[in-house]
Design an enzyme around this catalytic site. Structure first.
Site, PDB file in Angstrom:
ATOM      1  N   ARG A  12       0.819  -1.210   0.000  1.00 11.02           N
ATOM      2  CA  ARG A  12       0.000   0.000   0.000  1.00 11.02           C
ATOM      3  C   ARG A  12       0.855   1.263   0.000  1.00 11.02           C
ATOM      4  NH1 ARG A  12      -2.080  -3.904   3.145  1.00 11.02           N
ATOM      5  NH2 ARG A  12      -4.271  -4.516   2.877  1.00 11.02           N
ATOM      6  N   ALA A  36      10.240   2.591   6.619  1.00  8.91           N
ATOM      7  CA  ALA A  36       9.562   1.310   6.871  1.00  8.91           C
ATOM      8  C   ALA A  36       9.872   0.830   8.294  1.00  8.91           C
ATOM      9  CB  ALA A  36      10.007   0.284   5.833  1.00  8.91           C
ATOM     10  N   ARG A  37      10.931   0.057   8.445  1.00  8.58           N
ATOM     11  CA  ARG A  37      11.403  -0.415   9.744  1.00  8.58           C
ATOM     12  C   ARG A  37      12.921  -0.302   9.767  1.00  8.58           C
ATOM     13  NH1 ARG A  37       7.089   0.290  11.323  1.00  8.58           N
ATOM     14  NH2 ARG A  37       5.660  -1.083  12.446  1.00  8.58           N
ATOM     15  N   GLU A  64      15.355   2.382  18.835  1.00 10.08           N
ATOM     16  CA  GLU A  64      14.611   3.623  19.011  1.00 10.08           C
ATOM     17  C   GLU A  64      14.203   3.781  20.475  1.00 10.08           C
ATOM     18  OE1 GLU A  64      12.627   3.569  14.519  1.00 10.08           O
ATOM     19  OE2 GLU A  64      11.337   3.369  16.278  1.00 10.08           O
ATOM     20  N   HIS A 119      10.622   8.397  13.907  1.00 14.35           N
ATOM     21  CA  HIS A 119       9.555   7.440  13.610  1.00 14.35           C
ATOM     22  C   HIS A 119       8.205   8.169  13.582  1.00 14.35           C
ATOM     23  CE1 HIS A 119       8.661   2.868  13.842  1.00 14.35           C
ATOM     24  NE2 HIS A 119       7.709   3.479  13.170  1.00 14.35           N
TER      25      HIS A 119
END
Length: 338
Positions: free
Chosen positions: A157, A238-239, A268, A296
């Site tokens: 998406r 993303a990650r 993080e 983030h």
């Protein structure tokens, strides 16, 4: 119709719960608790659905849940949920993959523009010395975007939303996603590439949009980065664990990677002792203006936050009331579904 009980075992929002209560309406009673340790045995045993951003229960504590039929994590990622453990107890785990699609794509585009157009670089330099640094051509990453080749890693998406934004800027878009069905490239008018190495070798910019899994952990490693076109700009919203931070540091220092925009990090908040973070924080000469880091925050707008707080309720109630399961991420692991 009997009301369902929805339990938030770790409610993270500091303001009131009007959004959740209004969305649940007359169909459910909402129970909000600050942390799993404060949930009573009665609350565990009587809840029909649990809504939580992290795994709220594990091990022997699973015995506390009685009537629970679904766990919803109201976000895209589910790597912090033990899918097998919930599946073994007949409980589907669902996510909310559409709450921040536009927002994350917008943020990734912002990181890209900030680096490629030198927005942060110019601002930083003018703040230091407004007159002496009035140098409109002092930007090594400058590239006309309508002539840029961008590679999209992951055409889900968000990757698709990012693709459409890049096409609007006139970019030549290619993607790598071995799980995407044939024809996706034709539908979007982009090119498909069969390996990460080829994508990196032929792109001026790479933008990463894959979930974190065993397969994607350190997906972008030293080997992949060694194939990068000299001076490539890497965007990751993303990650953090998808990109090997050690390898990225070395590739930046060697000049193989020209710049990087990171909304996510392997640790993080940021690990200040990591060489990449330390060099960025100290504004070492070789790295200054080549790295953009945000906390983030790509997902965040008031609108996405509202969606995050409410879409999970819709998913839970739809299943409890009709049996229809949406966005289930552990379907193949469910034993004797409740």
């Amino acid at each position: 119709m009997m009301k369902n009980n929805l339990l938030w075992p770790a409610m993270r929002w500091p303001d009131g719960y009007e959004a959740e209560i209004e969305t649940a309406g007359d169909d459910a009673d909402c129970v909000f608790v600050k942390s799993p340790e404060l949930v009573s045995d009665e609350q565990w045993s009587s809840c029909d659905a649990i809504i939580s951003t992290a795994d709220p229960i594990s091990g022997d504590d699973f015995e506390k849940i009685g009537s629970t039929r679904i766990l919803v994590t109201p976000k895209v990622g589910f790597d912090n949920i033990d899918l097998a453990a919930w599946g073994a107890r007949g409980i589907p785990v669902c996510n909310v993959p559409d709450y921040g699609t536009q927002d994350v794509a917008d943020h990734a585009m912002g990181l890209l523009l900030g680096l490629m157009k030198g927005i942060n670089r110019y601002d930083n330099r003018l703040r230091q010395e407004p007159r002496a640094n009035w140098k409109p051509m002092d930007h090594p990453l400058a590239l006309r975007l309508s002539e840029a080749k961008i590679g999209v890693v992951g055409l889900g998406r968000i990757g698709t939303a990012m693709t459409l934004r890049c096409k609007a800027f006139g970019m030549d878009v290619s993607f790598y996603d071995p799980f995407k069905s044939n024809g996706s490239d034709l539908a979007l008018g982009i090119k498909r590439v069969d390996s990460l190495e080829a994508l990196f070798a032929n792109s001026d910019i790479i933008t990463v949009h894959v979930p974190l899994s065993d397969e994607t952990h350190n997906l972008i490693d030293a080997e992949v980065l060694s194939h990068a076109k000299k001076g490539l700009v890497l965007i990751n919203a993303a990650r953090g664990e998808v990109v090997d931070a050690d390898a990225l540091f070395e590739a930046l220092k060697s000049g193989q990677i020209g710049g990087t925009g990171l909304d996510v990090l392997p640790e993080e908040p940021s690990n200040m002792s990591h060489p990449l973070i330390a060099a960025w924080h100290a504004e070492e000469d070789w790295i200054v203006d080549r790295v953009l880091i945000t906390p983030h925050s790509a997902f965040y707008t008031p609108q996405s936050l509202f969606d995050m707080r409410t879409k999970g309720i819709t998913v839970a109630l739809k299943y409890l009331q009709t049996g229809r399961l949406e966005n289930c991420v552990n379907q193949e692991l469910i034993v004797n579904q409740r």
